[in-house]
Design a protein around this motif. Structure first.
Motif, PDB file in Angstrom:
ATOM      1  N   ASP A 583       0.831  -1.211   0.000  1.00 44.11           N
ATOM      2  CA  ASP A 583       0.000   0.000   0.000  1.00 44.11           C
ATOM      3  C   ASP A 583       0.861   1.255   0.000  1.00 44.11           C
ATOM      4  OD1 ASP A 583      -2.284  -1.523   0.009  1.00 44.11           O
ATOM      5  OD2 ASP A 583      -2.464  -1.554   2.200  1.00 44.11           O
ATOM      6  N   LEU A 584       1.994   1.207   0.711  1.00 49.24           N
ATOM      7  CA  LEU A 584       2.895   2.367   0.734  1.00 49.24           C
ATOM      8  C   LEU A 584       3.453   2.659  -0.650  1.00 49.24           C
ATOM      9  CD1 LEU A 584       4.301   4.427   2.627  1.00 49.24           C
ATOM     10  CD2 LEU A 584       6.171   2.801   2.832  1.00 49.24           C
ATOM     11  N   LEU A 585       3.848   1.601  -1.386  1.00 46.25           N
ATOM     12  CA  LEU A 585       4.374   1.798  -2.732  1.00 46.25           C
ATOM     13  C   LEU A 585       3.277   2.253  -3.689  1.00 46.25           C
ATOM     14  CD1 LEU A 585       6.735  -1.302  -3.001  1.00 46.25           C
ATOM     15  CD2 LEU A 585       7.401   1.075  -2.710  1.00 46.25           C
ATOM     16  N   LEU A 586       2.078   1.658  -3.574  1.00 50.43           N
ATOM     17  CA  LEU A 586       0.979   2.059  -4.455  1.00 50.43           C
ATOM     18  C   LEU A 586       0.549   3.494  -4.193  1.00 50.43           C
ATOM     19  CD1 LEU A 586      -1.225  -1.172  -4.488  1.00 50.43           C
ATOM     20  CD2 LEU A 586       0.052  -0.199  -6.391  1.00 50.43           C
ATOM     21  N   GLY A 587       0.722   3.973  -2.979  1.00 52.86           N
ATOM     22  CA  GLY A 587       0.402   5.367  -2.688  1.00 52.86           C
ATOM     23  C   GLY A 587       1.410   6.354  -3.236  1.00 52.86           C
ATOM     24  N   GLU A 588       2.515   5.835  -3.832  1.00 52.74           N
ATOM     25  CA  GLU A 588       3.550   6.658  -4.475  1.00 52.74           C
ATOM     26  C   GLU A 588       4.170   7.657  -3.502  1.00 52.74           C
ATOM     27  OE1 GLU A 588       1.921   8.393  -7.976  1.00 52.74           O
ATOM     28  OE2 GLU A 588       2.057   6.533  -9.130  1.00 52.74           O
ATOM     29  N   THR A 589       4.203   7.286  -2.195  1.00 57.44           N
ATOM     30  CA  THR A 589       4.915   8.129  -1.244  1.00 57.44           C
ATOM     31  C   THR A 589       6.416   7.961  -1.363  1.00 57.44           C
ATOM     32  OG1 THR A 589       4.722   6.395   0.436  1.00 57.44           O
ATOM     33  CG2 THR A 589       2.996   8.070   0.367  1.00 57.44           C
ATOM     34  N   GLN A 597       5.116  -1.405 -13.119  1.00 55.72           N
ATOM     35  CA  GLN A 597       5.346  -1.522 -11.683  1.00 55.72           C
ATOM     36  C   GLN A 597       4.022  -1.499 -10.918  1.00 55.72           C
ATOM     37  OE1 GLN A 597       7.891   1.855 -11.198  1.00 55.72           O
ATOM     38  NE2 GLN A 597       9.774   0.681 -11.440  1.00 55.72           N
ATOM     39  N   ARG A 598       3.120  -0.585 -11.291  1.00 57.02           N
ATOM     40  CA  ARG A 598       1.814  -0.542 -10.617  1.00 57.02           C
ATOM     41  C   ARG A 598       1.028  -1.826 -10.863  1.00 57.02           C
ATOM     42  NH1 ARG A 598      -1.404   3.050  -8.290  1.00 57.02           N
ATOM     43  NH2 ARG A 598       0.155   4.675  -8.587  1.00 57.02           N
ATOM     44  N   ASP A 599       1.096  -2.368 -12.078  1.00 53.52           N
ATOM     45  CA  ASP A 599       0.392  -3.611 -12.382  1.00 53.52           C
ATOM     46  C   ASP A 599       0.919  -4.757 -11.522  1.00 53.52           C
ATOM     47  OD1 ASP A 599      -1.380  -5.304 -13.777  1.00 53.52           O
ATOM     48  OD2 ASP A 599       0.238  -5.967 -15.083  1.00 53.52           O
ATOM     49  N   PHE A 600       2.245  -4.851 -11.398  1.00 50.89           N
ATOM     50  CA  PHE A 600       2.828  -5.921 -10.589  1.00 50.89           C
ATOM     51  C   PHE A 600       2.431  -5.768  -9.122  1.00 50.89           C
ATOM     52  CE2 PHE A 600       6.501  -6.337 -13.815  1.00 50.89           C
ATOM     53  CZ  PHE A 600       5.702  -7.153 -14.608  1.00 50.89           C
ATOM     54  N   LEU A 601       2.461  -4.533  -8.603  1.00 58.03           N
ATOM     55  CA  LEU A 601       2.101  -4.324  -7.205  1.00 58.03           C
ATOM     56  C   LEU A 601       0.623  -4.623  -6.959  1.00 58.03           C
ATOM     57  CD1 LEU A 601       4.087  -1.081  -6.339  1.00 58.03           C
ATOM     58  CD2 LEU A 601       4.493  -3.366  -5.479  1.00 58.03           C
ATOM     59  N   GLN A 602      -0.230  -4.291  -7.929  1.00 56.16           N
ATOM     60  CA  GLN A 602      -1.649  -4.617  -7.761  1.00 56.16           C
ATOM     61  C   GLN A 602      -1.869  -6.122  -7.757  1.00 56.16           C
ATOM     62  OE1 GLN A 602      -3.512  -2.417 -10.920  1.00 56.16           O
ATOM     63  NE2 GLN A 602      -3.664  -0.518  -9.728  1.00 56.16           N
ATOM     64  N   ARG A 603      -1.083  -6.852  -8.569  1.00 57.81           N
ATOM     65  CA  ARG A 603      -1.173  -8.317  -8.512  1.00 57.81           C
ATOM     66  C   ARG A 603      -0.711  -8.849  -7.166  1.00 57.81           C
ATOM     67  NH1 ARG A 603       0.851 -10.639 -14.419  1.00 57.81           N
ATOM     68  NH2 ARG A 603      -0.606  -9.443 -15.704  1.00 57.81           N
ATOM     69  N   VAL A 604       0.361  -8.272  -6.638  1.00 54.86           N
ATOM     70  CA  VAL A 604       0.835  -8.689  -5.314  1.00 54.86           C
ATOM     71  C   VAL A 604      -0.241  -8.436  -4.259  1.00 54.86           C
ATOM     72  CG1 VAL A 604       2.517  -8.185  -3.506  1.00 54.86           C
ATOM     73  CG2 VAL A 604       3.270  -8.395  -5.860  1.00 54.86           C
ATOM     74  N   LYS A 605      -0.879  -7.260  -4.316  1.00 55.84           N
ATOM     75  CA  LYS A 605      -1.913  -6.945  -3.346  1.00 55.84           C
ATOM     76  C   LYS A 605      -3.099  -7.893  -3.473  1.00 55.84           C
ATOM     77  CE  LYS A 605      -4.787  -3.146  -1.671  1.00 55.84           C
ATOM     78  NZ  LYS A 605      -5.161  -1.721  -1.854  1.00 55.84           N
ATOM     79  N   ALA A 606      -3.491  -8.217  -4.715  1.00 51.67           N
ATOM     80  CA  ALA A 606      -4.611  -9.145  -4.914  1.00 51.67           C
ATOM     81  C   ALA A 606      -4.279 -10.522  -4.348  1.00 51.67           C
ATOM     82  CB  ALA A 606      -4.950  -9.242  -6.404  1.00 51.67           C
TER      83      ALA A 606
END
Length: 812
Positions: A583-589, A597-606
């Motif tokens: 969530d921290l990475l997806l929030g782009e903080t 990168q966003r697609d891979f992180l969303q897969r990880v979150k799912a």
């Protein structure tokens, strides 16, 4: 006529104005040629690139004004209507791109100035098109252009641009009282003087901005001088001066290898790097001998209040670029506007220094392995190191690595010799040499003996560790066997007690039956007492049987359930950390993400959410499904529950490119089941359908209401209403012999998984328990090769039932 009046006349009328155009065009050609040639030699010089682009654009704009003047020279009226707005556009573009070329640009956004200059140029062209249409009628009326509102608007825009450029230049101390600052100030002064009206110096109807032209004649040649100075400075910085350069390198190299003191080697190495590569910052890091992940850095920056060099101690695990350079033994660069920019600025912030240019990390290689690292920061306006600098850094890395390793070996020898007892003073030189050799041989043999003892102790310790491990495993097996035997004995006792109670129950029932059969021959009082006594015993036996069966089941599954719940809690801890960082990475903080990168992180979150759902299912199956009677009266909307479940499995649908079809009536009555429970049931069924279906497959979800006519009761028919939901996939189907195991919550690990079912057993078992706990039924229909259809039915409360049985609904 005064000299100033003559000069203004020369700039305004033919052929003097042509001379003005030629001089300005020549100066712009010089700027463009010098900057373009230098940029082709060094593509990392952004200042040269900006000056070449700015000179080219301004040259084209001024060339257009000159060509238009030549074409319209014979037609004075037409020239008066066309040239003034066009020349003001040219003056404004000159101001924009002069500021673009001279103002320092932000390092983190090197192309921000290009974008601003392009957008401003487009706006100016749109303004010119509007003014070019409105000026001809005013020119025909005899209005001088210098006193028109258009000229005022152009002048204000030009002054704003130049004031902004001068202010931005003044924010950098290095540009104070410099040539770029003087150029901007002179250009600003010329545009400010354009607002002054001198009727005694020039004709009032003159449409030429002669003060701005005078500013061009002064500033544009100075711009050519600035371009030449910038190029010459860069060339001299990298110029080859064979004799002096070789002499300096040899002297500095001698200083590096002359001393065997580590501090002296580090200082000489820093001076060598500064002399050859002229970095803005230099540091040499030496690896710790006990912990190679620790680097001891010595820099060219002085400590506060002293002349000693500033030192740091860093961990390589915190700086991946430095670890990569040492591990691969190759040069690594961190660019301020590209690869490694985030780590570069973090490094400058860690050091407490200004943001320099590119950082080069060169490993220092000894005889066998790297002993440290050389860090070189380029000047602020340099975004990367050229190949020649990298080659020099590699040579310095080999030289410094060998020198550092020699200093370390010398330090070890000194330490060993100081710890050994001094030999007796020799009487002759040969005797002293022989005594020294004998002492070294004895020390070597002593060290070898100590090494052998250490190896022997290590082997003994390993053998003891293996024996202790083997004993621990044996004790664990023994304890497990004892617990199993103790549990088996207790289970056998409970089963025997249950069997005895069942026999007593059978005897009681038989006695009651005999008493009832012989009621006409026995007294009524005796029969009633017997029935009462055996009824009490029967109730006590049934209660005891239920209690013992519950205890037996708890003893069978209790330890296993406790272990499973404990493991689930242990698994949730790392999953919580992973979910938090995701969530921290997806929030782009921590920085802007790319599309992949966003697609891979969303897969990880799912997948994390999917794992969390599986763990919740395991806990529910382990602790048992408990129905909360406080929420039984709530009702769920089928369409909303299906939409919620579809959103939960949307990632799986996209991964397999599955086509989802919904056939749900919008007038379905609500189902008497809590909405969270229905959501959980549908999510598990849709998850199984996604896992079972093949790629590019199809999933069908249907929901409708139906009635069943029950048998005749109480003299009238009461139709039974229910909601029927089906979920169909296009998987491989389920074999008939496996259908009975689809909803089994647990089975042995040695049993094969059911082909055609994507779920491993927990989700579908939970579906059945939740469905039956809330008055529904679930089943599956399947044929091998045709896919599977999972069906759910839930009873519906009709209006008549609600009116006739209000007490039942209240009790429920």
């Amino acid at each position: 006529m005064s000299l100033l009046e003559q000069f203004i006349q020369l700039l305004s009328v033919w052929p003097g104005n042509m001379l003005y155009h030629l001089i300005t065009l020549f100066a712009l050609q010089v700027v463009f040629a010098i900057s373009w040639s230098h940029w082709r030699r060094d593509r990392t010089d952004q200042v040269a690139r900006r000056m070449a682009v700015a000179a080219g654009v301004v040259f084209l704009a001024r060339l257009g004004v000159m060509v238009a003047g030549l074409v319209l020279r014979a037609d004075v009226a037409r020239a008066t209507a066309v040239l003034p707005p066009l020349e003001q556009l040219s003056h404004t573009i000159t101001a924009v791109f002069l500021a673009y070329a001279l103002i320092p640009h932000p390092r983190r956004q090197p192309y921000l100035g290009d974008t601003i200059a392009a957008i401003t140029t487009i706006i100016l062209i749109v303004m010119y098109l509007f003014f070019a249409q409105s000026w001809p009628p005013q020119a025909a009326a005899g209005i001088p252009y210098n006193g028109s509102p258009q000229a005022t608007v152009w002048g204000i825009i030009q002054l704003l641009i130049l004031v902004t450029g001068l202010a931005l230049l003044s924010t950098r101390r290095r540009y104070w009282f410099s040539l770029p600052q003087g150029m901007m100030a002179l250009f600003l002064l010329a545009h400010a003087a354009h607002f002054w009206n001198y009727p005694d110096l020039a004709a009032p109807d003159l449409n030429v901005a002669y003060w701005i032209r005078l500013g061009h004649l002064v500033v544009l040649p100075l711009w050519a001088v600035q371009a030449y100075r910038h190029t010459l400075t860069a060339v001299l910085r990298h110029a080859h001066r064979p004799a002096a350069a070789i002499t300096a390198v040899m002297n500095q190299t001698a200083n590096v290898i002359a001393s065997l003191s580590l501090d002296s080697v580090l200082r000489a190495g820093i001076m060598l790097a500064e002399q050859q590569l002229h970095p803005a910052f230099t540091a040499v890091g030496v690896r710790d001998e006990e912990n190679p992940d620790i680097l001891h850095l010595t820099s060219n920056l002085p400590q506060v209040g002293t002349n000693q060099p500033r030192t740091w101690m860093i961990n390589l695990n915190d700086w991946p670029a430095f670890r990569l350079a040492i591990t691969r033994q190759e040069t690594v660069q961190l660019h301020p506007n590209g690869l490694g920019a985030r780590q570069l600025y973090a490094w400058y912030q860690e050091m407490g220094t200004p943001a320099f240019g590119a950082l080069m990390a060169q490993p220092l290689t000894g005889r066998t392995e790297p002993v440290g690292i050389l860090l070189l920061a380029a000047p602020e306006d340099q975004v990367s190191w050229p190949d020649s600098a990298q080659q020099q850094a590699q040579a310095m890395g080999r030289l410094l690595g060998q020198a550092i390793e020699n200093a370390q070996i010398h330090a070890h020898v000194l330490a060993a010799s100081s710890s050994a007892p001094p030999p007796p003073p020799p009487s002759e030189p040969d005797t002293a040499m022989k005594g020294r050799l004998i002492a070294l041989e004895e020390e070597r043999e002593h060290l070898i003996a100590q090494l052998e003892k250490a190896n022997l102790r290590l082997q003994q310790a390993e053998e003891r560790a293996r024996a202790a491990n083997k004993r621990a495993l044996s004790l664990a097996a023994t304890i497990e066997e004892l617990e199993k035997q103790r549990g088996d004995a207790r289970i056998a006792e409970l089963e025997a007690e249950i069997e005895a109670l069942h026999e007593a129950l059978a005897e009681a029932e038989e006695a009651m039956a005999m008493a009832a059969a012989s009621e006409n021959k026995l007294s009524t009082e005796w029969v009633m007492q017997t029935i009462t006594r055996y009824s009490g015993q029967l109730e006590e036996a049934q209660a005891r049987i239920m209690q013992l069966e519950s205890e037996l089941e708890r003893r069978k599954t209790g330890p296993i359930d406790a272990v499973i719940v404990s493991l689930v809690q242990e698994l949730r801890q790392p999953m919580t950390s992973i979910a938090g960082y995701t969530d921290l990475l997806l929030g782009e903080t921590m920085g802007i993400l790319g599309t992949k990168q966003r697609d891979f992180l969303q897969r990880v979150k799912a997948n994390i959410e999917r794992m969390g759902a599986l763990l919740n299912q395991i806990v529910q199956l382990t602790t048992g499904v408990k129905v909360d009677t406080t929420v039984l009266a709530t009702e769920a909307d089928v369409l909303s529950a299906v939409e919620s479940a579809v959103s939960a499995v949307m990632t799986q649908l996209r991964e397999k490119n599955l086509q989802l079809e919904l056939d749900i009536r919008h007038d379905l009555p609500p189902v008497p089941i809590p909405p969270p429970i229905l959501d959980q049931i549908l999510v598990n069924l849709l998850n199984n359908a996604c896992l079972s279906s093949q790629e590019n497959g199809r999933i069908l979800v249907r929901a409708y209401a139906d009635n069943l006519p029950p048998p005749h009761q109480n003299g009238r028919f009461e139709p039974v209403s229910f909601c029927h939901l089906t979920i169909t996939d296009n998987g491989t189907g389920i074999a008939p012999e496996d259908i009975s195991r689809v909803f089994t919550p647990q089975y042995q690990a040695t049993d094969p998984l059911i082909k055609g079912v994507g779920d491993t057993g927990a989700g579908l078992a939970l579906v059945r328990q939740l469905t039956e706990a809330h008055g529904g039924r679930v089943w599956v229909e399947s044929e091998p090769g045709q896919g599977s259809t999972f069906s759910l039915i839930f009873p519906l409360h009709t209006n008549e039932q609600s009116e006739e049985h209000p007490e039942q609904e209240t009790e429920a």
